[in-house]
Design an enzyme around this catalytic site. Sequence first.
Site, mmCIF file in Angstrom:
data_model
loop_
_atom_site.group_PDB
_atom_site.id
_atom_site.type_symbol
_atom_site.label_atom_id
_atom_site.label_comp_id
_atom_site.label_asym_id
_atom_site.label_seq_id
_atom_site.Cartn_x
_atom_site.Cartn_y
_atom_site.Cartn_z
ATOM 1 N N CYS A 145 25.958 8.654 -8.367
ATOM 2 C CA CYS A 145 24.971 9.692 -8.068
ATOM 3 C C CYS A 145 25.580 10.819 -7.249
ATOM 4 C CB CYS A 145 23.825 9.091 -7.251
ATOM 5 S SG CYS A 145 22.820 7.985 -8.203
ATOM 6 N N CYS A 192 22.590 8.045 3.311
ATOM 7 C CA CYS A 192 23.259 6.764 3.023
ATOM 8 C C CYS A 192 24.763 6.994 2.884
ATOM 9 C CB CYS A 192 22.696 6.128 1.751
ATOM 10 S SG CYS A 192 20.921 5.787 1.870
ATOM 11 N N CYS A 216 19.532 15.374 -0.888
ATOM 12 C CA CYS A 216 18.826 14.255 -0.265
ATOM 13 C C CYS A 216 19.094 14.300 1.233
ATOM 14 C CB CYS A 216 19.341 12.928 -0.840
ATOM 15 S SG CYS A 216 18.442 11.482 -0.220
ATOM 16 N N GLU A 222 21.452 16.549 -11.196
ATOM 17 C CA GLU A 222 22.081 15.861 -12.319
ATOM 18 C C GLU A 222 21.221 14.712 -12.821
ATOM 19 O OE1 GLU A 222 25.200 12.881 -10.393
ATOM 20 O OE2 GLU A 222 25.741 14.953 -10.055
ATOM 21 N N CYS A 240 18.460 8.293 -16.194
ATOM 22 C CA CYS A 240 18.351 8.263 -14.737
ATOM 23 C C CYS A 240 18.154 9.706 -14.274
ATOM 24 C CB CYS A 240 19.628 7.672 -14.146
ATOM 25 S SG CYS A 240 19.630 7.665 -12.353
ATOM 26 N N CYS A 274 26.761 7.237 -0.665
ATOM 27 C CA CYS A 274 26.144 8.034 -1.738
ATOM 28 C C CYS A 274 26.552 9.497 -1.638
ATOM 29 C CB CYS A 274 24.622 7.906 -1.642
ATOM 30 S SG CYS A 274 23.766 8.805 -2.934
#
Length: 352
Positions: free
Chosen positions: A335, A118, A114, A94, A107, A121
């Site tokens: 995100c 974290c 990922c 995205e 962005c 997120c």
Amino acid sequence: MGEKQDIKSYNLTELTEQMEKLNEKGFRASQIYRWLHKEKVTSFEEMTNLSKELRQKLDEIYEIRNVKLVDILISDLDGTRKYLFEVKGGSVIESVLMRYHHGNAVCISTQAGCRMGCKFCASTLNGLERNLTASELLSQIYEIEKNIGEKVSNVVLMGSGEPFDNFENVVRFIRLISDENGANISQRNITLSTCGIVPKIKELADLHFQITLAISLHASDDKTRKSLMPIAYRYSIDEILDACKEYFAKTGRRITFEYSLVAGENDTVMEADRLSALIKGMNCHVNLIPVNPIKERNYVQSGKKAVEQFKSRLEKNNINVTIRREMGRDINGACGQLRNEAMKGRKEKRDV
């Protein structure tokens, strides 16, 4: 014949070498480069000042790696647009377009998924699928520009993925997007956000780019940071700050520290004082981010009062600070949220 080569990831020098290998004149490279990066075409067929024979030859050897638009969500609150793109192999990523008075900021994602883990997120919930190529980073911007019929002036590498976990492609992308022969976006208008991979901060410093480095700090001590970000087990805050000082010394670029405020975790006035003591004397700026609630996690956004108190405490301590304006809250602005919904939908279809 092997896999086609990714022509959009070549810089102009490399493209010129490719043309020479094909016994084509050097100026053909400039023509092709212009088609790819100024006209933003998605097929060789559209390169009308090349002979049909050359277009066919290019099509046999190279691919124009693009991203395919799957969905757009448009915020009723502020006109923010969230794009869901599909990349080669079927992964989804995205990107977000944010409209500001100073221009259009995009962005972009640097990875499909990922692996940094974290806690606040959504990008990391399904792990890492793969790195994105430089051409796929560029294509997110090019497709958004085509969609809105306007130029993008600012780029933030802060979507899904850790840019330093895809270092080579990201460096190549920065060189391509800021090339005056191509999109020509000033490096000063590019921000790279990292969770703090120390050796890569130093490697980036040695390249002397003029981009802004943003560090996802989110805590003023290693213990709290470890509870939020697994990378903190690998690199301490002191190591990160030393690398940031080196980055500033080599580039002259002010560091941004991103600080997501999580209610009851890292948003007290005492935390603000500790943060001030850590970064005092550095040429830096703190960007406070009221954390976006994610239904898969139980983190709660700090209240307005706590955010304001934190900010005013930093200001009292002579720290440059802003509160990030929330954009696209009504369209899953954080995100990875739209991507996760799409992945769930695909999984449900497969399971039926």
